[in-house]
Design a protein around this motif. Structure first.
Motif, PDB file in Angstrom:
ATOM      1  N   GLY A 121      56.626   2.149  36.774  1.00 17.67           N
ATOM      2  CA  GLY A 121      58.046   1.922  36.586  1.00 17.67           C
ATOM      3  C   GLY A 121      58.929   2.747  37.492  1.00 17.67           C
ATOM      4  N   ALA A 122      60.208   2.805  37.120  1.00 15.57           N
ATOM      5  CA  ALA A 122      61.231   3.387  37.989  1.00 15.57           C
ATOM      6  C   ALA A 122      61.166   4.901  38.085  1.00 15.57           C
ATOM      7  CB  ALA A 122      62.620   2.965  37.501  1.00 15.57           C
ATOM      8  N   GLY A 123      60.345   5.542  37.251  1.00 16.54           N
ATOM      9  CA  GLY A 123      60.173   6.983  37.373  1.00 16.54           C
ATOM     10  C   GLY A 123      59.215   7.369  38.484  1.00 16.54           C
ATOM     11  N   ALA A 124      58.549   6.382  39.079  1.00 17.13           N
ATOM     12  CA  ALA A 124      57.533   6.653  40.103  1.00 17.13           C
ATOM     13  C   ALA A 124      58.098   7.513  41.221  1.00 17.13           C
ATOM     14  CB  ALA A 124      56.988   5.338  40.660  1.00 17.13           C
ATOM     15  N   GLY A 125      57.466   8.649  41.459  1.00 15.39           N
ATOM     16  CA  GLY A 125      57.852   9.543  42.544  1.00 15.39           C
ATOM     17  C   GLY A 125      58.954  10.526  42.208  1.00 15.39           C
ATOM     18  N   TRP A 126      59.654  10.352  41.104  1.00 13.20           N
ATOM     19  CA  TRP A 126      60.832  11.176  40.840  1.00 13.20           C
ATOM     20  C   TRP A 126      60.480  12.581  40.355  1.00 13.20           C
ATOM     21  CZ3 TRP A 126      66.353  10.148  40.763  1.00 13.20           C
ATOM     22  CH2 TRP A 126      66.691   9.017  41.508  1.00 13.20           C
ATOM     23  N   ILE A 127      59.482  12.734  39.497  1.00 14.98           N
ATOM     24  CA  ILE A 127      59.105  14.088  39.065  1.00 14.98           C
ATOM     25  C   ILE A 127      58.480  14.847  40.227  1.00 14.98           C
ATOM     26  CG2 ILE A 127      57.489  15.389  37.606  1.00 14.98           C
ATOM     27  CD1 ILE A 127      58.215  13.580  35.309  1.00 14.98           C
ATOM     28  N   GLU A 128      57.651  14.168  41.004  1.00 11.22           N
ATOM     29  CA  GLU A 128      57.074  14.810  42.191  1.00 11.22           C
ATOM     30  C   GLU A 128      58.177  15.248  43.145  1.00 11.22           C
ATOM     31  OE1 GLU A 128      53.697  13.933  45.634  1.00 11.22           O
ATOM     32  OE2 GLU A 128      54.583  12.257  44.515  1.00 11.22           O
TER      33      GLU A 128
END
Length: 476
Positions: free
Chosen positions: A188-195
């Motif tokens: 989903g749209a959280g992909a890559g955001w915490i990283e």
């Protein structure tokens, strides 16, 4: 088929009712409402669902033609970042093209208020009235096209959103953490955001992405962080030990879930309790808002901590209302609000569910305490004298079953699975408060022939018996 708004906006099956024409119709009606409020700007984003970018573009065109200046996301974006952009840009409202945790064939049109959060019931009702007034002729009225269209400009919000998170997190504690950070974005749209945030804040933790490539099929599951959709993640963490855990975000990254070392699911009620205690320990205070389906451990924890509890119907928009009350009157400020589905918000941020922030706050709680999430929750159970065993079933109503008759039958119960009915709450469905710190709740869907059964008890065996007995009531 009429366009029907639910608790957070409009959702439908792509190409069946969620079409370019209907999105344009809803966007034009939404623009009409925003203009009536004196609005000049709107923010539009989308998640990783099929044709998300296309639907967002259609909404942008309709709203621009109606005279609004549109800030359109240049790529998929988490809902909380979109909501943050609405507030920081001073926009009149926002649109998020997403169906959140629903199956891949669905998309949706989420409404956001100018304060950067879920549209209140009053806003939703007024926008829906504008849609109905349009006659649903599957075309945009000429009245929705102005002589001087608004602009459409690309939105870049990640840097500003990350700086806002910096002010909410204990970066010193996070920088001292040397463990691994797993993030299951479920495609989903959280992909890559915490990283990306770890890199932004120069955090040394080792990052491991799980299901981190955006995909409209969500790796073959519904993008909802519940056990049946997390088998791969639980298997991946089965050999992990210590304080390691995986943050899980849903399709649009406003909800949070967790899987702990050993591959154990850590549910939303446990997350709520741990984050509430962690925020309290950081010195934050305020009211606590929970939906009626939430665990009793929140009430017990608040009693121990001396915090007031407000209970609302299911739907984050009711929690948003409480946050807005607190912004108007500091004596009513909300420390934390949360719902059973994993949507949580906290003081100092936008009045919005934020799976990215909450995942990082969980990491902060672990980093600052040196304890695992299960250990932190066990301490809360000891502190409150309350054991948490929670279950839920979603059931299809049988043909010919009357919701009203079932509801009336449940309201007259005096006993359930050996527990005395001490009080009946009808705030949203029917909730039976039972002896022995237990409850059973029955909530009927407003849009489909489904009834959701929730139970909580003090032992696993009692919880299973309560769920079985409560479920049986619906199959007579």
């Amino acid at each position: 088929m009429p366009i029907k708004f639910g608790t957070d906006g409009w959702r439908d099956i792509i190409a069946q009712d969620f079409t370019y024409a209907n999105v344009a119709l809803v966007a034009a009606a939404h623009a009409r409402y925003l203009r009536s409020q004196g609005g000049t700007d709107v923010v539009i984003g989308y998640d990783t669902r099929f044709q998300g970018e296309g639907f967002a573009g259609v909404a942008a065109a309709a709203m621009s033609q109606a005279g609004l200046n549109v800030h359109l996301a240049a790529a998929y974006v988490p809902t909380p970042a979109l909501s943050y952009a609405v507030k920081v840009l001073g926009a009149a409202g926002g649109v998020m093209i997403t169906a959140s945790h629903n199956p891949p064939p669905y998309s949706g049109y989420k409404l956001k208020g100018p304060y950067g959060g879920s549209a209140t019931p009053a806003i939703v009702a007024q926008v829906e009235a504008q849609v109905e007034a349009a006659g649903q002729k599957n075309e945009v009225s000429s009245a929705d096209v102005v002589s001087r269209p608004g602009t459409i400009t690309p939105l870049a919000v990640q840097a500003d959103y990350f700086r806002a998170l910096d002010g909410l997190l204990d970066l010193e504690a996070l920088r001292a953490y040397r463990g691994r950070v797993f993030h299951d974005a479920m495609g989903g749209a959280g992909a890559g955001w915490i990283e990306a945030y770890l890199k932004h804040a120069a955090l040394p933790a080792e990052f491991v992405a799980l299901r981190g490539e955006p995909t409209p099929l969500f790796y073959g599951v519904n993008p909802e962080p519940i056990p049946q959709n997390l088998e791969a993640t639980m298997q991946r963490l089965s050999d992990e030990t210590g304080t390691t855990f995986a943050v899980v975000t849903d399709g649009d990254a406003d909800r949070v879930g967790a899987v702990t070392a050993g591959g154990e699911f850590f549910n939303s009620h446990q997350i709520f309790a741990v984050l509430l205690k962690h925020l309290y320990d950081k010195g934050l205070r305020g009211r606590v808002v929970k939906t009626v389906s939430g665990s009793g451990i929140i009430d017990r924890l608040c009693a121990v901590l001396g915090l007031d509890v407000v209970e609302t119907p299911v739907g984050f928009k009711y929690i948003t209302d409480a946050f807005l009350e607190g912004e108007e009157n500091p004596e009513l400020a909300v420390l934390m609000g949360g719902e059973e589905s994993g949507g949580l918000a906290s003081r100092g941020h936008i009045p919005e569910r934020d799976g990215i922030l909450n995942g990082l706050l969980l990491l902060e709680a672990v980093a600052s305490s040196g304890q695992s999430l299960p250990q932190l929750f066990s301490e809360i159970e000891t502190l409150t004298g309350f054991r948490h065993f929670y279950g839920r079933n979603d059931l299809q109503l049988q043909l010919g079953q009357s919701r009203e008759a079932l509801k009336a039958q449940i309201e007259t119960l005096t006993e359930l699975a050996g527990h005395r009915v001490e009080r009946v709450v009808t705030k949203d469905g029917v909730k039976l408060l039972l002896s022995g710190d237990a409850f059973a709740m029955f909530r009927f869907s407003g849009t489909e022939p489904v009834v959701r059964v929730y139970v909580e008890a003090q032992t696993a065996e009692d919880q299973q018996l309560l769920l079985k007995t409560a479920t049986a009531l619906l199959h007579v």
